[in-house]
Design a protein around this motif. Sequence first.
Motif, short mmCIF file in Angstrom:
data_model
loop_
_atom_site.label_atom_id
_atom_site.label_comp_id
_atom_site.label_asym_id
_atom_site.label_seq_id
_atom_site.Cartn_x
_atom_site.Cartn_y
_atom_site.Cartn_z
N ALA A 176 37.26 6.01 14.13
CA ALA A 176 36.32 5.37 13.27
C ALA A 176 35.61 6.22 12.12
O ALA A 176 35.33 7.46 12.44
N ILE A 177 35.67 5.69 11.05
CA ILE A 177 35.04 6.54 9.77
C ILE A 177 33.67 6.38 9.88
O ILE A 177 32.80 5.43 9.98
N THR A 178 33.07 7.63 9.69
CA THR A 178 31.73 7.82 9.83
C THR A 178 30.75 7.83 8.50
O THR A 178 31.22 7.89 7.64
N PRO A 179 29.52 7.34 8.76
CA PRO A 179 28.64 7.09 7.73
C PRO A 179 28.55 8.53 6.74
O PRO A 179 28.62 8.71 5.58
N GLY A 180 28.63 9.65 7.55
CA GLY A 180 28.67 10.87 6.85
C GLY A 180 29.72 11.37 5.93
O GLY A 180 29.58 12.27 5.05
#
Length: 363
Positions: A28-32
């Motif tokens: 999953a691509i993270t908000p950071g």
Amino acid sequence: MTHYVNGVLSDAQLKQLIADRAITSDTAITPGQIQPASLDLRLGTTAYRVRASFLAGKGNTVSDRLAAFQMHAFSLTDGAVLEKGCVYVVPLQEALNLPGGLTGAASAKSSIGRLDLLTRVITDNGTEFDRVPGGYSGPLYVEICPRSFSVVARTGQMLNQIIFRCGETEFSDPELAELHKTTPIVSGVPVIKDGLGFSVDLKPENSDLVGYRAKPHTGVIDLDKLGFYDPSDYWEEVRTTEGRIILDPGAFYILVSREAITIPPNCAAEMAPYLAMVGEFRVHYAGFFDPGFGHAEDGQGSRGVLEVRCHEAPFVLEHGQVVGRLVYERMSEVPEQLYGAELKSNYQGQGLKLSKHFKAVKA
């Protein structure tokens, strides 16, 4: 398909690309990872030591090229040393399935450029480093070549970033001059020719320290360790009271721009290579300037850190000499967040500064 106004895509638009599966990842691509106008890319689990740098070329995949050029493969899961002077290729965790109207452009992140760590994104069928054509569907890889320091790299580290462009994005010189009138983009009188020119500061107000030169024989740098290393173990101070220094062939320097630069919220910028005719050196361009860089209520701006390598012959660099240029680009829309304090950005308001891996230098 989502319609985008011409310009560099914003953080909200990057989130939409992820939702539309134009950017994918098994992890999953993270908000950071999402910056005001760019997406940070993560190293995968395996590194390949290769004989030489390469591009896939039309009709070829990077995987095909790796089969021809790799020397050995090893895991990055628990960290591994990437040795100075060697070339590695690492599959990235992110992949793309771009619509035809969007192109991508990648760059090393600021801290990586300041370590003289050459990192360039390559693609299947690619004929240019760091460029992704419209409609590209496939994996992304990064070529890594440590040039001054050996480093410890790990799966998940973010060495590169990518922006996405829709249509024509660059300001013309007249448009850039007009922008400066309404929102000053540089301290002093702007030098505008194919972008905004900037010069080197070799006469600081309160010091004779003008830069740093990488030492030739040092220990490794673990990319996960921040504020950890003593600068004196890796860098020699460069001092002058004459407003000039002599660059040594092959040496790598950290210097700083004389001008303070501002990137307004509706703009992004890319540091571009300067014409070779100015001398036997190159300002290594580590990349993109997000919207909001140097933009503050006090209007002071931020200096640009210059990563300079001298080539074949010793070269005299003078205070105020123009050494690079910034190409300003329109944003497709103003980002939800700007580069700066709210993102705890490392280099807002900076002067002469090493990468975040080193302890702060006492004035």
